[in-house]
Design a protein around this motif. Structure first.
Motif, PDB file in Angstrom:
ATOM      1  N   LEU A   1      -3.088   1.121   4.974  1.00  0.00           N
ATOM      2  CA  LEU A   1      -1.689   1.485   5.211  1.00  0.00           C
ATOM      3  C   LEU A   1      -1.479   1.927   6.650  1.00  0.00           C
ATOM      4  N   ILE A   2      -2.404   2.722   7.163  1.00  0.00           N
ATOM      5  CA  ILE A   2      -2.283   3.217   8.534  1.00  0.00           C
ATOM      6  C   ILE A   2      -2.481   2.082   9.541  1.00  0.00           C
ATOM      7  N   LEU A   3      -3.414   1.191   9.253  1.00  0.00           N
ATOM      8  CA  LEU A   3      -3.620   0.042  10.153  1.00  0.00           C
ATOM      9  C   LEU A   3      -2.390  -0.862  10.189  1.00  0.00           C
ATOM     10  N   PHE A   4      -1.794  -1.084   9.021  1.00  0.00           N
ATOM     11  CA  PHE A   4      -0.617  -1.957   8.952  1.00  0.00           C
ATOM     12  C   PHE A   4       0.582  -1.365   9.689  1.00  0.00           C
ATOM     13  N   THR A   5       0.758  -0.076   9.606  1.00  0.00           N
ATOM     14  CA  THR A   5       1.946   0.561  10.199  1.00  0.00           C
ATOM     15  C   THR A   5       1.683   1.145  11.590  1.00  0.00           C
ATOM     16  N   GLY A   6       0.413   1.217  11.984  1.00  0.00           N
ATOM     17  CA  GLY A   6       0.074   1.853  13.261  1.00  0.00           C
ATOM     18  C   GLY A   6      -0.140   0.890  14.406  1.00  0.00           C
ATOM     19  N   THR A   7       0.463  -0.295  14.312  1.00  0.00           N
ATOM     20  CA  THR A   7       0.304  -1.324  15.353  1.00  0.00           C
ATOM     21  C   THR A   7       1.562  -1.415  16.210  1.00  0.00           C
ATOM     22  N   ASP A   8       1.345  -1.556  17.525  1.00  0.00           N
ATOM     23  CA  ASP A   8       2.505  -1.764  18.398  1.00  0.00           C
ATOM     24  C   ASP A   8       2.726  -3.259  18.600  1.00  0.00           C
ATOM     25  N   PHE A   9       3.823  -3.604  19.256  1.00  0.00           N
ATOM     26  CA  PHE A   9       4.246  -5.003  19.353  1.00  0.00           C
ATOM     27  C   PHE A   9       4.506  -5.393  20.806  1.00  0.00           C
ATOM     28  N   HIS A  10       3.883  -6.503  21.213  1.00  0.00           N
ATOM     29  CA  HIS A  10       4.051  -7.026  22.578  1.00  0.00           C
ATOM     30  C   HIS A  10       3.975  -8.549  22.519  1.00  0.00           C
ATOM     31  N   LEU A  11       5.089  -9.186  22.235  1.00  0.00           N
ATOM     32  CA  LEU A  11       5.107 -10.639  22.108  1.00  0.00           C
ATOM     33  C   LEU A  11       4.849 -11.308  23.454  1.00  0.00           C
ATOM     34  N   ASN A  12       5.509 -10.834  24.498  1.00  0.00           N
ATOM     35  CA  ASN A  12       5.279 -11.319  25.875  1.00  0.00           C
ATOM     36  C   ASN A  12       5.307 -12.849  25.988  1.00  0.00           C
ATOM     37  N   LEU A  13       6.455 -13.424  25.737  1.00  0.00           N
ATOM     38  CA  LEU A  13       6.593 -14.874  25.849  1.00  0.00           C
ATOM     39  C   LEU A  13       6.523 -15.320  27.303  1.00  0.00           C
ATOM     40  N   ASP A  14       6.069 -16.536  27.506  1.00  0.00           N
ATOM     41  CA  ASP A  14       5.999 -17.125  28.845  1.00  0.00           C
ATOM     42  C   ASP A  14       7.410 -17.556  29.268  1.00  0.00           C
ATOM     43  N   MET A  15       7.939 -16.886  30.285  1.00  0.00           N
ATOM     44  CA  MET A  15       9.300 -17.165  30.745  1.00  0.00           C
ATOM     45  C   MET A  15       9.327 -17.654  32.198  1.00  0.00           C
ATOM     46  N   ILE A  16       8.160 -17.983  32.759  1.00  0.00           N
ATOM     47  CA  ILE A  16       8.073 -18.317  34.183  1.00  0.00           C
ATOM     48  C   ILE A  16       8.933 -19.530  34.543  1.00  0.00           C
TER      49      ILE A  16
ATOM     50  N   ASN B   1       0.808  -1.224   0.000  1.00  0.00           N
ATOM     51  CA  ASN B   1       0.000   0.000   0.000  1.00  0.00           C
ATOM     52  C   ASN B   1       0.835   1.265   0.000  1.00  0.00           C
ATOM     53  N   LEU B   2       2.139   1.114   0.123  1.00  0.00           N
ATOM     54  CA  LEU B   2       3.015   2.291   0.109  1.00  0.00           C
ATOM     55  C   LEU B   2       2.946   3.032  -1.228  1.00  0.00           C
ATOM     56  N   GLU B   3       2.588   2.322  -2.293  1.00  0.00           N
ATOM     57  CA  GLU B   3       2.564   2.922  -3.628  1.00  0.00           C
ATOM     58  C   GLU B   3       1.461   3.963  -3.794  1.00  0.00           C
ATOM     59  N   ILE B   4       0.513   4.032  -2.848  1.00  0.00           N
ATOM     60  CA  ILE B   4      -0.561   5.027  -2.970  1.00  0.00           C
ATOM     61  C   ILE B   4      -0.043   6.435  -2.731  1.00  0.00           C
TER      62      ILE B   4
ATOM     63  N   GLY C   1       1.580   9.731  -3.255  1.00  0.00           N
ATOM     64  CA  GLY C   1       1.952  10.459  -4.467  1.00  0.00           C
ATOM     65  C   GLY C   1       1.160  10.042  -5.688  1.00  0.00           C
ATOM     66  N   SER C   2       0.219   9.097  -5.515  1.00  0.00           N
ATOM     67  CA  SER C   2      -0.590   8.634  -6.647  1.00  0.00           C
ATOM     68  C   SER C   2      -1.602   9.699  -7.058  1.00  0.00           C
ATOM     69  N   LYS C   3      -1.951   9.712  -8.336  1.00  0.00           N
ATOM     70  CA  LYS C   3      -2.927  10.673  -8.845  1.00  0.00           C
ATOM     71  C   LYS C   3      -4.353  10.154  -8.685  1.00  0.00           C
ATOM     72  N   ASN C   4      -4.515   8.862  -8.467  1.00  0.00           N
ATOM     73  CA  ASN C   4      -5.836   8.267  -8.295  1.00  0.00           C
ATOM     74  C   ASN C   4      -6.244   8.376  -6.820  1.00  0.00           C
ATOM     75  N   ASN C   5      -6.723   9.555  -6.435  1.00  0.00           N
ATOM     76  CA  ASN C   5      -7.016   9.819  -5.033  1.00  0.00           C
ATOM     77  C   ASN C   5      -8.132   8.944  -4.486  1.00  0.00           C
ATOM     78  N   LYS C   6      -9.114   8.610  -5.331  1.00  0.00           N
ATOM     79  CA  LYS C   6     -10.233   7.800  -4.868  1.00  0.00           C
ATOM     80  C   LYS C   6      -9.749   6.420  -4.422  1.00  0.00           C
ATOM     81  N   LEU C   7      -8.946   5.770  -5.260  1.00  0.00           N
ATOM     82  CA  LEU C   7      -8.394   4.464  -4.909  1.00  0.00           C
ATOM     83  C   LEU C   7      -7.415   4.583  -3.749  1.00  0.00           C
ATOM     84  N   SER C   8      -6.623   5.650  -3.766  1.00  0.00           N
ATOM     85  CA  SER C   8      -5.607   5.837  -2.725  1.00  0.00           C
ATOM     86  C   SER C   8      -6.232   6.017  -1.360  1.00  0.00           C
TER      87      SER C   8
END
Length: 254
Positions: A109-124, A90-93, A95-102
């Motif tokens: 694009l925002i959902l894919f890049t706007g996520t944080d990360f918390h693996l939190n493995l079990d280490m007990i 989705n990075l290709e959108i 600068g694209s001229k097709n604003n409707k599709l973009s």
């Protein structure tokens, strides 16, 4: 037994058999030393048996934890890989001229890049083993080294997640809050009870040509790739440990 030894020595002295007395005394000392050595040997054997039992009891419990973590990393890695590929696609959108599709793909694009990360493995179980010094009892050098490699990898994952999450919190999210309508984003993904924004003025188009936004997104994509590499390394090490544990458990049961 001691009284018998003492009486024998006294009889030899009374009979003035000094030579025999010394030989007998030396023999008695040798017997006592042998007895002490046997007692120590039995004590050491018993202690080693108890230590081995500790390790044998630790292996199955630890294996369950490893298998649980393998499933978690595998599932998490699948999601991260999906995010990475989706963000790049989705990075290709930008600068694209097709604003409707973009604009339709901008939400993704925002959902894919706007996520944080918390693996939190079990280490007990592993942390308990470190405190109880059970890891030092593992005879297999390969298994022990693999475990310490995993511990280091998990520390690296946690540290990298902090950096990536802090970047999201301090860089991308403030930009999105200022230049993007989040309400419409959640409405588009079917968030329950949230209608479309009444203040939106079709201004999401502006960020499609924003150099700052492009830089922020590219940085996030690179971070996601870094996280993916670390998760892959953790998964590979966990699978190695799991195989080695299986061999050790089988060996102990034979």
């Amino acid at each position: 037994m001691i009284k018998l030894f003492r009486k024998t020595r006294q009889n030899l002295l009374m009979e003035n058999k000094i030579s025999k007395y010394f030989k007998y005394a030396i023999g008695e000392i040798v017997l006592v030393v042998i007895g002490i050595l046997i007692a120590l040997s039995v004590s050491n054997w018993n202690e080693n048996r108890k230590l081995q039992e500790r390790v044998n009891n630790f292996y199955p419990k630890f294996k369950l934890q490893i298998e649980k973590n393998i499933k978690k990393v595998d599932a998490y890695l699948y999601e991260v890989d999906y995010q990475f590929k989706g963000a790049k696609r989705n990075l290709e959108i930008l600068g694209s001229k097709n604003n409707k599709l973009s604009l339709l793909r901008l939400d993704s694009l925002i959902l894919f890049t706007g996520t944080d990360f918390h693996l939190n493995l079990d280490m007990i179980t592993l942390n308990e083993a470190r405190l109880n010094e059970n890891l030092s009892l593992i005879k297999s050098d390969t298994l022990r080294k693999s475990i310490y490699t995993f511990i280091k990898l998990n520390d690296d994952v946690i540290e990298r997640e902090k950096i990536v999450n802090e970047d999201l919190k301090s860089e991308l999210k403030p930009f999105i809050n200022k230049h993007f309508n989040i309400r419409n984003l959640f409405n588009s993904i079917g968030y329950s009870g949230l209608s479309k924004s009444k203040v939106y003025k079709d201004d999401n188009k502006k960020i499609l040509d924003s150099q700052e936004f492009e830089n922020l997104v590219v940085t996030r994509i690179m971070y996601i790739e870094d996280i993916s590499v670390l998760y892959s390394g953790a998964l590979n090490t966990l699978e190695i440990i799991n195989d080695l544990l299986e061999k050790e458990i089988k060996k102990n049961n034979d």
